[in-house]
Design a protein around this motif. Sequence first.
Motif, PDB file in Angstrom:
ATOM      1  N   VAL A 279      39.592  14.745 -62.797  1.00 24.03           N
ATOM      2  CA  VAL A 279      38.143  13.459 -61.937  1.00 24.03           C
ATOM      3  C   VAL A 279      38.067  12.656 -62.782  1.00 24.03           C
ATOM      4  CG1 VAL A 279      37.465  15.973 -61.794  1.00 24.03           C
ATOM      5  CG2 VAL A 279      36.410  14.585 -63.919  1.00 24.03           C
ATOM      6  N   ALA A 280      37.709  11.192 -62.189  1.00 24.21           N
ATOM      7  CA  ALA A 280      37.135  10.154 -62.180  1.00 24.21           C
ATOM      8  C   ALA A 280      35.663   9.480 -61.737  1.00 24.21           C
ATOM      9  CB  ALA A 280      38.200   9.193 -62.188  1.00 24.21           C
ATOM     10  N   VAL A 281      35.616   8.345 -62.203  1.00 23.03           N
ATOM     11  CA  VAL A 281      33.755   7.730 -61.416  1.00 23.03           C
ATOM     12  C   VAL A 281      34.908   6.913 -60.952  1.00 23.03           C
ATOM     13  CG1 VAL A 281      31.933   6.728 -61.416  1.00 23.03           C
ATOM     14  CG2 VAL A 281      32.681   9.465 -62.393  1.00 23.03           C
ATOM     15  N   ARG A 282      34.525   5.677 -59.830  1.00 22.62           N
ATOM     16  CA  ARG A 282      34.994   4.658 -59.103  1.00 22.62           C
ATOM     17  C   ARG A 282      33.120   3.982 -59.439  1.00 22.62           C
ATOM     18  NH1 ARG A 282      39.023   6.844 -55.420  1.00 22.62           N
ATOM     19  NH2 ARG A 282      41.062   6.603 -56.460  1.00 22.62           N
ATOM     20  N   ALA A 283      33.023   2.332 -59.336  1.00 24.39           N
ATOM     21  CA  ALA A 283      32.689   1.507 -59.233  1.00 24.39           C
ATOM     22  C   ALA A 283      32.307   0.806 -57.806  1.00 24.39           C
ATOM     23  CB  ALA A 283      32.359   0.172 -59.604  1.00 24.39           C
ATOM     24  N   THR A 284      31.335   0.975 -56.980  1.00 27.08           N
ATOM     25  CA  THR A 284      30.909   0.487 -54.829  1.00 27.08           C
ATOM     26  C   THR A 284      30.253  -0.226 -55.195  1.00 27.08           C
ATOM     27  OG1 THR A 284      29.680   2.285 -55.023  1.00 27.08           O
ATOM     28  CG2 THR A 284      32.004   2.604 -54.196  1.00 27.08           C
ATOM     29  N   THR A 285      30.118  -1.696 -54.648  1.00 26.68           N
ATOM     30  CA  THR A 285      28.910  -2.094 -54.553  1.00 26.68           C
ATOM     31  C   THR A 285      27.853  -2.276 -52.992  1.00 26.68           C
ATOM     32  OG1 THR A 285      30.122  -3.919 -53.333  1.00 26.68           O
ATOM     33  CG2 THR A 285      30.282  -4.017 -55.476  1.00 26.68           C
ATOM     34  N   SER A 286      26.884  -2.019 -52.936  1.00 27.95           N
ATOM     35  CA  SER A 286      26.303  -1.545 -51.928  1.00 27.95           C
ATOM     36  C   SER A 286      26.463  -2.532 -50.269  1.00 27.95           C
ATOM     37  CB  SER A 286      24.961  -2.405 -51.643  1.00 27.95           C
ATOM     38  OG  SER A 286      25.383  -3.704 -51.991  1.00 27.95           O
ATOM     39  N   ASP A 287      27.539  -3.676 -50.643  1.00 32.39           N
ATOM     40  CA  ASP A 287      28.103  -3.773 -49.098  1.00 32.39           C
ATOM     41  C   ASP A 287      29.711  -3.714 -49.162  1.00 32.39           C
ATOM     42  OD1 ASP A 287      29.356  -5.902 -51.173  1.00 32.39           O
ATOM     43  OD2 ASP A 287      28.395  -7.581 -50.292  1.00 32.39           O
ATOM     44  N   ARG A 288      30.380  -2.586 -49.692  1.00 28.47           N
ATOM     45  CA  ARG A 288      31.889  -2.263 -50.018  1.00 28.47           C
ATOM     46  C   ARG A 288      32.948  -2.730 -50.127  1.00 28.47           C
ATOM     47  NH1 ARG A 288      32.941   0.600 -45.120  1.00 28.47           N
ATOM     48  NH2 ARG A 288      34.992   1.082 -46.332  1.00 28.47           N
TER      49      ARG A 288
ATOM     50  N   TYR B  54      32.293 -13.214 -66.627  1.00 30.48           N
ATOM     51  CA  TYR B  54      33.104 -13.000 -65.937  1.00 30.48           C
ATOM     52  C   TYR B  54      33.133 -11.119 -65.956  1.00 30.48           C
ATOM     53  CZ  TYR B  54      34.568 -17.883 -66.055  1.00 30.48           C
ATOM     54  OH  TYR B  54      34.561 -19.154 -66.060  1.00 30.48           O
ATOM     55  N   VAL B  55      33.064 -11.082 -64.190  1.00 27.27           N
ATOM     56  CA  VAL B  55      33.605  -9.632 -63.982  1.00 27.27           C
ATOM     57  C   VAL B  55      34.712 -10.022 -62.364  1.00 27.27           C
ATOM     58  CG1 VAL B  55      31.474  -9.810 -62.084  1.00 27.27           C
ATOM     59  CG2 VAL B  55      32.261  -7.722 -62.696  1.00 27.27           C
ATOM     60  N   LEU B  56      35.523  -8.554 -62.737  1.00 25.64           N
ATOM     61  CA  LEU B  56      36.395  -7.956 -61.912  1.00 25.64           C
ATOM     62  C   LEU B  56      35.716  -6.406 -61.729  1.00 25.64           C
ATOM     63  CD1 LEU B  56      38.412  -7.822 -59.360  1.00 25.64           C
ATOM     64  CD2 LEU B  56      39.831  -8.771 -60.858  1.00 25.64           C
ATOM     65  N   SER B  57      34.799  -6.099 -60.378  1.00 27.29           N
ATOM     66  CA  SER B  57      35.043  -4.315 -60.252  1.00 27.29           C
ATOM     67  C   SER B  57      33.759  -4.282 -58.783  1.00 27.29           C
ATOM     68  CB  SER B  57      34.066  -4.205 -61.721  1.00 27.29           C
ATOM     69  OG  SER B  57      33.226  -2.951 -61.664  1.00 27.29           O
ATOM     70  N   GLY B  58      34.024  -2.678 -58.673  1.00 25.59           N
ATOM     71  CA  GLY B  58      33.068  -2.504 -57.384  1.00 25.59           C
ATOM     72  C   GLY B  58      34.517  -2.533 -56.757  1.00 25.59           C
ATOM     73  N   MET B  59      35.460  -2.436 -56.949  1.00 30.55           N
ATOM     74  CA  MET B  59      36.823  -2.045 -55.622  1.00 30.55           C
ATOM     75  C   MET B  59      36.711  -0.576 -54.932  1.00 30.55           C
ATOM     76  SD  MET B  59      39.549  -4.589 -57.275  1.00 30.55           S
ATOM     77  CE  MET B  59      38.985  -4.004 -59.266  1.00 30.55           C
ATOM     78  N   GLY B  60      35.752   0.301 -55.506  1.00 33.99           N
ATOM     79  CA  GLY B  60      35.787   1.811 -54.451  1.00 33.99           C
ATOM     80  C   GLY B  60      37.665   1.990 -55.188  1.00 33.99           C
ATOM     81  N   SER B  61      38.669   2.562 -54.026  1.00 34.77           N
ATOM     82  CA  SER B  61      39.451   3.658 -53.741  1.00 34.77           C
ATOM     83  C   SER B  61      40.461   1.938 -53.814  1.00 34.77           C
ATOM     84  CB  SER B  61      38.939   4.283 -52.978  1.00 34.77           C
ATOM     85  OG  SER B  61      39.175   3.898 -51.664  1.00 34.77           O
ATOM     86  N   ARG B  62      40.296   0.596 -53.680  1.00 32.57           N
ATOM     87  CA  ARG B  62      41.553   0.285 -52.978  1.00 32.57           C
ATOM     88  C   ARG B  62      41.347  -0.660 -54.684  1.00 32.57           C
ATOM     89  NH1 ARG B  62      42.588   2.300 -47.896  1.00 32.57           N
ATOM     90  NH2 ARG B  62      40.728   2.404 -47.542  1.00 32.57           N
ATOM     91  N   GLY B  63      41.229  -0.533 -55.987  1.00 31.37           N
ATOM     92  CA  GLY B  63      41.712  -1.600 -57.006  1.00 31.37           C
ATOM     93  C   GLY B  63      42.911  -1.668 -57.130  1.00 31.37           C
TER      94      GLY B  63
END
Length: 600
Positions: free
Chosen positions: A530-539, A551-560
């Motif tokens: 199991v794992a947890v992915r990070a998502t944003t409100s607009d995907r 700086y940040v690089l995140s919120g890519m859901g299943s497309r990392g």
Amino acid sequence: MTTDAHDANPSSPQLLWADDGSPRSGRFGDVYFSKDDGLAETRAVFLGGCDMPAVWQGRRHFTVGELGFGTGLNIIALIDLWRAHRPDQGHLHVFTVEGYPLTREEAAKALAAWPDVADTAAALLDQWPDNRPGFHRIDLPQWGVTIDLAIGEVEWALAAWSGKADAWFLDGFSPALNPGMWSEDIMAAVTRLSAPGCHLATFTVAGAVRRALAANGFTVEKRPGHGRKRERLEARLPADPAVQPPSPRSIAVIGGGIAGASVVRALKAIGLLPVLIERSAPGAGASGFPASLVTPRLDAGDAFIGGLYAQCLDRAGQLYNRIDKAILQHGVVQLEQAERDAVRYDKIAAQPLWPDTTMQRLSAAEASDLLGEKVDCGGLYMKGAFALSPATALSAWLADTPIVTAEVTALQAENGQWSVLDRDGQTIATADAVVVAAGWGTAELLPQLNLAPVAGQADWVNDGSHHLPAAWGGYSIPTGHGLLYGATHVRGETDPQPSSDASDHNLQTLQSRLPMRADEAAKHTPQSRVAVRATTSDRLPVCGPVDENLYVLSGMGSRGFCASPLLAEHLAALITGTTSPLPVQWADRLSPARLHARRG
């Protein structure tokens, strides 16, 4: 004189070949280079006109802009000179524009006239892009060179580029035959995209060009021409006495998944060596499954989303292909999930975003043939997508990288540096710049982004099977030893645990579309993770500055695995003040500022 057979293509230069083998644009009625000695002309007009190689000595980064990529001869001559006179640890960035691109075969035929630069030309031809509109990145790390080719109208390309050129080659077809390339607005845009002290060179001495450059602050001088041309132009902007801020000397990257590894790779590619901080081990989070799909987010209506992920997939494929045994299987079948998908997939397959034949529409029978068992729906065959070994990619990109094992819980700015702190408030590291690329762990460090968690379990069996990857809401991915399938999708869960119920769900999901694969998998005891992915409100991913040198690089859901390689290069460009592979408008759509504004 002969002509090539693709003149019906609206983006074709309508290439003609003179009896002596030199190329000519039928669209503009002008030559690509001098039939007498085009290479010598390039060296005299553009390289000599911009005072190369003296102009880049002592420079860590040097950027050249060009209007009129054509056969690539100017850039090949530039790279050839750079190879001979490259400054210590120097990196050459090139931004070049072409509205009517040649095919690889046409360029190769034209460049065959210059054996002196054959090996440099071969390296460029090996990565020659197709003629899709947009930005295309070509990199030659063996020589410290990165090229961004913008295919499209010059106005669009200049508006989309975020860089600053130290030198410009203006090599469009002649102002009399192609006036749009030389307008006052274009010269103003060139000036806007020029660094202080910028050199500029061109073959034309047309009065309108001279006046436009002078009106924008360039000092313009006529110089003796090459061959039968009496004169050419050299121009220069005044140098700015202000000291330019240096690139960060030390950079900490937080997170050892694919986002962090991609940032490390991108920074190393331009000569920096960051330190990686990971709380356990690389790949311990959502990047730690035995296989992953590298697929684009498909969108039939939003040109930005479709274009972004098409470029991400193209770049990901380039970079992963360089890693031995990283790609497990080329090609992914995306099956229809709902009735509306048939029309939607028709539109997606017809988008000009994809290389020819790489997004192939499938009937149910064609999908069945590819998958090796009967399915009752059609889909898309995404030939540019693939299955990846995450561990192989992470290992390659993090090789020789300093890694600190620690749990980061806070960041603190002090005295022009960032301190990376643990739960006891002790300093783990200090750095000039910090990149947070910690997946769901980003939420604790940057709560202002309002990231949301999505938990998922996948299962796999080592049954020796080797199937073509497929996706349909669920997925079936070859691991090299068997099959990975799943996955559950639980929003809001931050501490998931593997369960037999989730394993049953995953097997049922596989059974619903690919029963033969499910029946074979059911004969084996699965392993689960199991794992947890990070998502944003607009995907959409979040990529950019959060604070000064943070700086940040995140919120890519299943497309990392698809998005990270390209977005990391954009982030590396922001950090170092070098040129980004992303159009400005796209970068704005991904900026953390959008999430601040939405939350407010």
